[in-house]
Design a protein around this motif. Structure first.
Motif, short mmCIF file in Angstrom:
data_model
loop_
_atom_site.label_atom_id
_atom_site.label_comp_id
_atom_site.label_asym_id
_atom_site.label_seq_id
_atom_site.Cartn_x
_atom_site.Cartn_y
_atom_site.Cartn_z
N ARG A 28 11.27 31.53 45.90
CA ARG A 28 10.58 32.05 44.71
C ARG A 28 9.25 32.69 45.09
O ARG A 28 8.50 32.12 45.90
CB ARG A 28 10.28 30.92 43.73
CG ARG A 28 11.50 30.45 42.97
CD ARG A 28 11.07 29.36 42.00
NE ARG A 28 12.21 28.74 41.37
CZ ARG A 28 12.81 29.20 40.26
NH1 ARG A 28 12.35 30.27 39.67
NH2 ARG A 28 13.85 28.55 39.75
N TYR A 96 22.06 30.51 44.96
CA TYR A 96 21.00 29.62 44.44
C TYR A 96 21.58 28.35 43.80
O TYR A 96 21.34 27.23 44.27
CB TYR A 96 20.11 30.40 43.46
CG TYR A 96 19.15 29.53 42.68
CD1 TYR A 96 18.05 28.96 43.31
CD2 TYR A 96 19.36 29.26 41.33
CE1 TYR A 96 17.18 28.13 42.61
CE2 TYR A 96 18.50 28.44 40.62
CZ TYR A 96 17.41 27.87 41.26
OH TYR A 96 16.57 27.05 40.56
N TYR A 151 14.73 24.99 52.16
CA TYR A 151 16.17 24.87 52.46
C TYR A 151 17.00 26.05 51.98
O TYR A 151 18.13 26.22 52.43
CB TYR A 151 16.69 23.57 51.82
CG TYR A 151 16.62 23.56 50.30
CD1 TYR A 151 17.74 23.79 49.52
CD2 TYR A 151 15.40 23.35 49.64
CE1 TYR A 151 17.67 23.79 48.13
CE2 TYR A 151 15.33 23.35 48.27
CZ TYR A 151 16.45 23.57 47.52
OH TYR A 151 16.38 23.60 46.15
N GLN A 152 16.48 26.85 51.07
CA GLN A 152 17.24 28.02 50.61
C GLN A 152 17.31 29.07 51.72
O GLN A 152 18.16 29.96 51.67
CB GLN A 152 16.58 28.65 49.37
CG GLN A 152 16.38 27.71 48.19
CD GLN A 152 15.01 27.03 48.22
OE1 GLN A 152 14.32 27.03 49.25
NE2 GLN A 152 14.60 26.44 47.11
N HIS A 174 10.69 21.57 52.94
CA HIS A 174 9.99 20.77 51.93
C HIS A 174 10.77 19.53 51.49
O HIS A 174 10.23 18.67 50.80
CB HIS A 174 9.69 21.63 50.70
CG HIS A 174 8.66 22.70 50.96
ND1 HIS A 174 7.40 22.68 50.42
CD2 HIS A 174 8.71 23.82 51.71
CE1 HIS A 174 6.72 23.74 50.81
NE2 HIS A 174 7.51 24.45 51.60
N ARG A 288 10.79 16.69 37.64
CA ARG A 288 11.82 17.66 37.30
C ARG A 288 13.05 16.84 36.92
O ARG A 288 13.28 15.78 37.53
CB ARG A 288 12.16 18.53 38.52
CG ARG A 288 11.48 19.87 38.54
CD ARG A 288 11.91 20.76 39.69
NE ARG A 288 12.22 20.05 40.91
CZ ARG A 288 13.44 19.76 41.31
NH1 ARG A 288 14.50 20.11 40.60
NH2 ARG A 288 13.63 19.10 42.43
N ARG A 326 17.25 23.74 36.93
CA ARG A 326 18.60 24.09 37.42
C ARG A 326 19.66 23.79 36.37
O ARG A 326 20.67 23.14 36.64
CB ARG A 326 18.88 23.35 38.74
CG ARG A 326 17.78 23.61 39.75
CD ARG A 326 17.91 22.82 41.01
NE ARG A 326 16.67 22.96 41.79
CZ ARG A 326 16.33 22.19 42.81
NH1 ARG A 326 17.13 21.22 43.20
NH2 ARG A 326 15.19 22.39 43.44
C1 G6P Z 1 11.71 21.53 45.16
C2 G6P Z 1 12.04 22.46 46.31
C3 G6P Z 1 11.47 23.85 46.07
C4 G6P Z 1 11.87 24.35 44.71
C5 G6P Z 1 11.45 23.37 43.62
C6 G6P Z 1 11.87 23.80 42.21
O1 G6P Z 1 10.37 21.20 45.16
O2 G6P Z 1 11.58 21.93 47.54
O3 G6P Z 1 11.91 24.74 47.07
O4 G6P Z 1 11.31 25.62 44.46
O5 G6P Z 1 12.05 22.12 43.91
O6 G6P Z 1 13.24 24.08 42.17
P1 G6P Z 1 13.80 25.51 41.78
O7 G6P Z 1 15.28 25.42 42.05
O8 G6P Z 1 13.48 25.68 40.33
O9 G6P Z 1 13.12 26.54 42.63
#
Ligand code: G6P
Length: 501
Positions: A28, A96, A151-152, A174, A288, A326
């Motif tokens: 992102r 994703y 990881y993405q 991360h 989250r 997600r």
């Molecule tokens: C975690 C991951 C991040 C990610 C975030 C939010 O912290 O390590 O890479 O950006 O979650 O998840 P999302 O899928 O909304 O980017």
């Protein structure tokens, strides 16, 4: 905030086509586009940590603008050059939601939810990683430093090295890196390791994650590893050294401290407590809405405490913020249903007209409101089943300028390695969790203060600027070693000692 139409190269004070000496690459971008088509900075520590560096070096940030199909030219935002990478609707579904968040995410979090392995998801992951690598290669100046995140994008380091052998590449992971017995499930386990080993420095949250990675490299690839260095054979028959080490991430502690001192934020904290009916104890959870966070375990423990009359709804309220996440991935939809059913049942059983057991909020909040909530909370519950770090734990501590409040912290978080004065819990042990919650509620203030003092010192002394400094320090050392021996960082395979551990 800027409209995308205002930020073309002509109007911008910054040349958005120039090459950059420092490039950040993450899934992102550090901005979101809101409904009114304006860019807004995303919350989060990564932006705060990297922004000064990007601004002072004329650096660039490569990433996805967060919605499918958006095609935007590079633009300037608050002195940073942002380089958008487009993801189509298919990419979002396969790369994703699919491979990143329904294969790697559950696998790397110790298969709390079963990972799905689909070859078309992998193909999309390769394709999108190639796109990110090409975008980074195009914007990086000769000999630039490129820092890839999470990881993405595990294939980007190697792809980028192939395109641009001159650049120094860092990668920071991360989330956890699992033990080999779990990692080995991944059908593409070799390619992912090779992808990561394209980096000069590979950073992890915990020493254990770096160890798991080094073991996977030894077991799968047979490379020599010793004390955080990995000898990586190169295509020309030489060998280069990659570093794999722990760099625990943190938060902008001073920013939380500052917010917590603001009279309006403190007034808001009082208002929150009043609106909850001024209970003796406010318990707080914020996550989250993710199955790794152990929200269900927390609710189970709390519900049993109420049922067994060890807690009383007129004395205690749990505020649970669950920010949407997600939402198109099936495991997340199911989790939301389970959590909301549980919340409804507990409230139905225990609420009175004037008191609620759980105030459940399925929203994300701005940082000011979060700090007010932290100040309003006597006990913070972090019960993750597995978490790379857990920054909420650090945010709570940094916000407690009053020096009391109790942090209940799962031992399965990266933060538990550092925040040793928290009340530690194994969230799978519901009886242990219940006892920990009661211990936290009953903890004498002197004991709270003693623990909070140590916690605050740790978070203050190891903030996110410190994290990025230490990672970039090691990356700079790679650059200096390359410059001083006049090579590209590789050496002859002969003469290397056998350091296989
Ligand atoms: C975690 C991951 C991040 C990610 C975030 C939010 O912290 O390590 O890479 O950006 O979650 O998840 P999302 O899928 O909304 O980017």
């Amino acid at each position: 905030m800027r409209r995308p139409t205002e930020v073309d190269a002509e109007n911008s004070i910054m040349d958005t086509t120039a090459e950059a000496d420092f490039v950040v690459v993450s899934n992102r971008l550090p901005v979101d586009r809101s409904g009114d088509d304006e860019w807004r900075r995303s919350p989060g520590g990564l932006v705060a940590a990297l922004e000064p560096m990007i601004q002072s070096t004329g650096g660039a940030w490569v990433g996805w603008p967060g919605q499918p199909g958006i095609e935007v030219e590079p633009f300037e935002f608050d002195g940073m050059r942002l380089v958008p990478v487009t993801l189509s609707t298919d990419d979002v579904e396969l790369f994703y939601e699919g491979f990143s968040n329904d294969t790697i995410w559950p696998l790397y979090h110790d298969v709390i939810s079963p990972p799905a392995y689909h070859r078309e998801w992998w193909d999309a992951y390769v394709r999108v990683n190639e796109r990110f690598a090409r975008a980074a290669a195009a914007v990086a100046a000769p000999d630039a430093t490129v820092w890839v995140h999470d990881y993405q994008l595990q294939l980007v380091p190697r792809l980028l090295r192939e395109l641009r052998p001159d650049v120094v590449i860092g990668y920071f992971h991360h989330i956890p890196f699992p033990a080999y017995g779990i990692y080995a499930q991944l059908p593409w386990r070799t390619q992912v390791l090779e992808g990561l080993l394209g980096a000069d420095v590979i950073g992890f949250q915990r020493v254990a994650d770096a160890g798991n990675f080094a073991r996977a490299v030894r077991r799968r690839l047979g490379f020599e590893t010793k004390a955080g260095s990995i000898r990586v054979p190169t295509a020309d028959g030489g060998v280069r050294t990659a570093i794999a080490k722990a760099y625990p991430i943190s938060i902008d502690a001073a920013a939380y401290d500052e917010l917590a001192r603001r009279p309006d934020v403190q007034a808001r904290a009082r208002e929150i407590r009043e609106s909850l009916g001024d209970p003796k104890t406010v318990l707080f959870g914020v996550d989250r809405l993710d199955y790794t966070k152990g929200i269900g375990h927390r609710l189970k423990a709390y519900g049993e405490l109420l049922r067994e009359h060890r807690l009383d709804v007129t004395d205690v309220t749990l505020v649970q913020v669950a920010s949407p996440s997600r939402e198109r991935v099936a495991a997340y939809m199911q989790l939301r249903d389970e959590i909301e059913l549980t919340v409804g049942r507990i409230n139905g059983d225990h609420d009175t007209v004037g008191h609620t057991a759980i105030r459940y909020l399925h929203h994300a909040y701005p940082r000011e409101e979060m700090v007010a909530l932290y100040l309003a909370a006597d006990v913070m519950l972090v019960t993750a089943l597995r978490d790379g770090m857990n920054l909420v734990a650090k945010e709570y501590v940094a916000s407690r300028i009053d020096g009391w409040g109790v942090l209940v912290l799962s031992e399965f978080t990266g933060a538990a390695d550092e925040l040793t004065q928290a009340v530690r819990v194994n969230p799978h042990d519901i009886d242990g969790l219940k006892d920990a919650i009661v211990t936290a509620i009953d903890m004498p203030v002197t004991e709270q203060r003693r623990r909070m003092r140590a916690l605050r010192r740790r978070v203050r002394d190891h903030d996110v600027a410190d994290w990025s400094r230490s990672f970039l320090h090691d990356l700079t050392a790679v650059r200096e070693a390359r410059d001083s021996d006049g090579t590209d960082g590789t050496e002859d395979a002969e003469g290397t000692e056998d350091t296989r551990a």
